[in-house]
Every structure is written in structure tokens, then in C-alpha cells.
Design a protein around this motif. Sequence first.
Motif, short mmCIF file in Angstrom:
data_model
loop_
_atom_site.label_atom_id
_atom_site.label_comp_id
_atom_site.label_asym_id
_atom_site.label_seq_id
_atom_site.Cartn_x
_atom_site.Cartn_y
_atom_site.Cartn_z
N ARG A 188 39.32 42.87 36.16
CA ARG A 188 38.78 43.36 35.17
C ARG A 188 38.14 44.10 33.76
N PRO A 198 31.15 40.11 30.96
CA PRO A 198 30.70 40.48 32.11
C PRO A 198 29.98 38.73 32.23
N ASP A 203 30.62 42.12 37.66
CA ASP A 203 31.69 42.21 36.07
C ASP A 203 30.77 43.58 35.69
N ASP A 207 32.06 47.03 34.82
CA ASP A 207 31.91 47.65 33.58
C ASP A 207 31.15 49.05 33.71
#
Length: 230
Positions: A188, A198, A203, A207
Amino acid sequence: MEATATIRQAEAAPASSLNLPLLFWLFVVGSIAGLAIETVYHAVVFGGYESRAGLVWGPFSPIYGTGAVALTIMANRFTRVNAVAVFLVSALVGSGVEFATSWLMEVLFGAVAWDYSDTFGNIDGRVNLMFAVMWGTLGLVWTRLVMPLIDRVAGKIDWEGSAVRVLSIASAIFMVLNVALTIQAFAREGARADDLPPATPIDHFLDEQFPSTWMQERFENMSIYGSNLR
């Protein structure tokens, strides 16, 4: 002559009866010890503390854990008698692990954690002669000093006992999750370096839990460039 041959065979035999739980715990011990040694080395040579962790959770550097297992299986098992052979095999095995790790990180994530291009005896900037010698020395220390201690401790453990099995399984599950989450966090971070937003709930989770600022502080010696490097 027969007695001498018997002694040599006994010395050449593996120091311990290896099993999967023992190898797992050797991985854990090697990961922690290697991280400690590398942290101290950096503080002495370069001055100051730098986070050298290799996983998102815990004081682990899996390259050293992998090296510890590989050295145990190869150097300790096959070349225990000859110190020169132990050193050479350890240098080759350790350098091989280091080269493979560097290559995989670059191919998979566009990440660079070390670059020895300007040092003597380097191969593609991923390994060099000095650290090969260090791996060889670590192999000697591991084989001659650490493994006899591990043998004594391991011989007193009931590896088939319920408590040991539960602890080993639970710790192994934690480590697998730790490694899997670290790989996802690296991937990522590489995507963020490529300015990719994302796209999935995972994701978004990554984050939030492992943003770029956190990753840079946690993996202080690593730079992730994404596809810009690949």
C-alpha cells in the motif's frame, strides 16, 4: 583409529534434533537478536538511534530470523567440525538471504532498504564483502556459542506437551499475521508513492493504521518508491 573416527562422527552430527516448533522459535530468537545487533551497530558506527524493525509489530527483523534458521540447518548440521567451512557457508547463506530479500523488496514494492553500490566487493549493490564477513562471523558465533545453549534448553522442553504446542501455535499465527500485514502495508505504501487512491476496505484500513508518516518512522532505513523504481 576407530575411537578417533567415532569421536569425529559425534562432533560432526547435528547438535540438536530439529523440529518445526524449535525452528520457529529459532526464527523468533534470531529476529530479535539480529535487530538488537543491527540497532547497536548503527548507533556505534553512525551515531544515534534508528528504527531498524522489519515488521509492523514487535522487535523483529525477519531477515535475521531466516538467516538463523538457514545457518542452523546448513552450517551447524553439515559443517560443525571445520570452523573455516562454517564461516564460509555462513557467509554464503547470509549473503544469499540478504541478496534475495533486497531483490524481492525492490521487485514487489519498489523499496530500497540498503544499497552497497559504493562499497568494496559488492554484487549489484545488494551484498558486499564486509557484510559477508559479518555473516560468516555471526554463523561461527551462532554455531559455536548459541546453539550449544539452545541444545541444552531445547532438550529440557517437552515439545509434545499441550502448553508448548498451544504457545507455539498461537505465536506462529501471530507471526504469520504480522508478516502478512507487513507485506500489505509495504504494498500500500508503494501504491501511495504511485498516487493511487484506496480502492478497497483493506486499502482504507492500511491508510488509517499505517499511513506514510508512520511507515517512515517505523521503517526508518527504508525508502519505498513504488513503480518509479521498478
